[in-house]
Design a protein around this motif. Structure first.
Motif, PDB file in Angstrom:
ATOM      1  N   ARG A  81       0.989  -0.583  -0.318  1.00 56.32           N
ATOM      2  CA  ARG A  81      -0.110  -0.121  -0.235  1.00 56.32           C
ATOM      3  C   ARG A  81       1.193   0.898  -0.286  1.00 56.32           C
ATOM      4  NH1 ARG A  81      -3.277  -3.004   3.936  1.00 56.32           N
ATOM      5  NH2 ARG A  81      -5.055  -3.872   2.557  1.00 56.32           N
ATOM      6  N   SER A  97       2.788   1.395  -3.791  1.00 53.85           N
ATOM      7  CA  SER A  97       2.044   1.000  -4.864  1.00 53.85           C
ATOM      8  C   SER A  97       1.017   3.185  -5.633  1.00 53.85           C
ATOM      9  CB  SER A  97       0.339   1.018  -4.605  1.00 53.85           C
ATOM     10  OG  SER A  97      -0.451   1.602  -3.237  1.00 53.85           O
ATOM     11  N   SER A 121       1.628  -1.476 -10.573  1.00 55.88           N
ATOM     12  CA  SER A 121      -0.160  -1.292  -8.719  1.00 55.88           C
ATOM     13  C   SER A 121      -0.580  -2.066  -9.156  1.00 55.88           C
ATOM     14  CB  SER A 121      -0.154   0.301  -9.714  1.00 55.88           C
ATOM     15  OG  SER A 121      -1.676   0.452  -9.078  1.00 55.88           O
ATOM     16  N   ASP A 122      -1.370  -2.989 -10.526  1.00 53.51           N
ATOM     17  CA  ASP A 122      -2.660  -3.476 -10.377  1.00 53.51           C
ATOM     18  C   ASP A 122      -1.884  -5.557 -10.470  1.00 53.51           C
ATOM     19  OD1 ASP A 122      -3.910  -1.723 -12.025  1.00 53.51           O
ATOM     20  OD2 ASP A 122      -3.413  -2.998 -14.124  1.00 53.51           O
ATOM     21  N   ALA A 157      -0.126  -5.253  -7.732  1.00 51.20           N
ATOM     22  CA  ALA A 157       0.382  -4.892  -5.807  1.00 51.20           C
ATOM     23  C   ALA A 157      -1.086  -5.133  -5.581  1.00 51.20           C
ATOM     24  CB  ALA A 157       0.706  -3.627  -5.570  1.00 51.20           C
ATOM     25  N   TRP A 158      -2.242  -4.162  -5.824  1.00 51.30           N
ATOM     26  CA  TRP A 158      -3.729  -4.491  -5.576  1.00 51.30           C
ATOM     27  C   TRP A 158      -4.075  -5.917  -5.829  1.00 51.30           C
ATOM     28  CZ3 TRP A 158      -5.092  -1.037  -2.523  1.00 51.30           C
ATOM     29  CH2 TRP A 158      -4.325  -0.179  -1.871  1.00 51.30           C
ATOM     30  N   GLU A 159      -4.092  -6.322  -6.729  1.00 50.97           N
ATOM     31  CA  GLU A 159      -4.473  -8.016  -7.059  1.00 50.97           C
ATOM     32  C   GLU A 159      -4.623  -8.615  -6.112  1.00 50.97           C
ATOM     33  OE1 GLU A 159      -4.018 -11.763  -9.707  1.00 50.97           O
ATOM     34  OE2 GLU A 159      -3.927  -9.489 -10.582  1.00 50.97           O
ATOM     35  N   LEU A 193      -3.602  -7.452  -2.925  1.00 47.64           N
ATOM     36  CA  LEU A 193      -4.262  -7.343  -1.751  1.00 47.64           C
ATOM     37  C   LEU A 193      -5.553  -7.610  -1.916  1.00 47.64           C
ATOM     38  CD1 LEU A 193      -2.601  -3.697  -1.718  1.00 47.64           C
ATOM     39  CD2 LEU A 193      -2.175  -5.301   0.255  1.00 47.64           C
ATOM     40  N   TYR A 194      -6.473  -7.732  -2.733  1.00 51.13           N
ATOM     41  CA  TYR A 194      -7.912  -7.860  -2.972  1.00 51.13           C
ATOM     42  C   TYR A 194      -8.198  -9.437  -3.067  1.00 51.13           C
ATOM     43  CZ  TYR A 194      -9.249  -2.883  -2.736  1.00 51.13           C
ATOM     44  OH  TYR A 194      -9.621  -1.840  -2.390  1.00 51.13           O
ATOM     45  N   ARG A 238      -4.563 -11.618  -0.761  1.00 49.77           N
ATOM     46  CA  ARG A 238      -3.615 -12.206   0.045  1.00 49.77           C
ATOM     47  C   ARG A 238      -4.531 -13.060   1.432  1.00 49.77           C
ATOM     48  NH1 ARG A 238      -4.700  -6.949   4.366  1.00 49.77           N
ATOM     49  NH2 ARG A 238      -3.270  -7.939   6.589  1.00 49.77           N
TER      50      ARG A 238
END
Length: 127
Positions: free
Chosen positions: A48, A51, A59-60, A62-64, A66-67, A70
């Motif tokens: 976070r 990112s 960034s995609d 990383a957020w993939e 995270l959502y 994880r």
């Protein structure tokens, strides 16, 4: 004198690797987590934090994680399985590793004379 019994935990590391130069990965940070939530939170906070500075693809990624990833990471850690999370920004791969370990307690050193062998260690000046 030991203060506690050995405890299960997780050894976490962050490595970077320059893919363009092909050099060896470099250790950037390490962390001793005492629970699966603490271990995956260390990676989540790092992702976070960085990112906004990552390119769109990284960034995609990383957020993939995270959502989506994880939760699977947490389940794997609870099964005491090692996990890896990676993102690639430009020519740099950033990889976080989390491994289950047994932390051995160390003797408390304040006010206690160190064993003689402790004085045999001579740090080398590497420059």
């Amino acid at each position: 004198m030991l203060k506690n019994e050995p405890q299960w935990g997780y050894w976490c590391e962050c490595w970077t690797e320059d893919l363009a130069e092909g050099g060896a990965p470099e250790l950037r940070a390490s962390f001793d987590a005492h629970s699966a939530p603490q271990a995956d939170r260390w990676v989540a906070v790092a992702l976070r934090t960085i990112s906004p500075a990552l390119d769109a693809d990284a960034s995609d990624e990383a957020w993939e994680w995270l959502y989506e990833g994880r939760a699977e990471t947490r389940r794997a850690l609870l099964r005491m399985q090692p996990c890896t999370v990676s993102v690639t920004h430009a020519s740099t791969r950033i990889t976080w590793t989390i491994r289950p370990v047994v932390f051995l307690p160390l003797a408390h050193q304040q006010g206690i004379e160190l064993p003689a062998c402790a004085y045999d260690f001579k740090p080398r000046n590497i420059h």
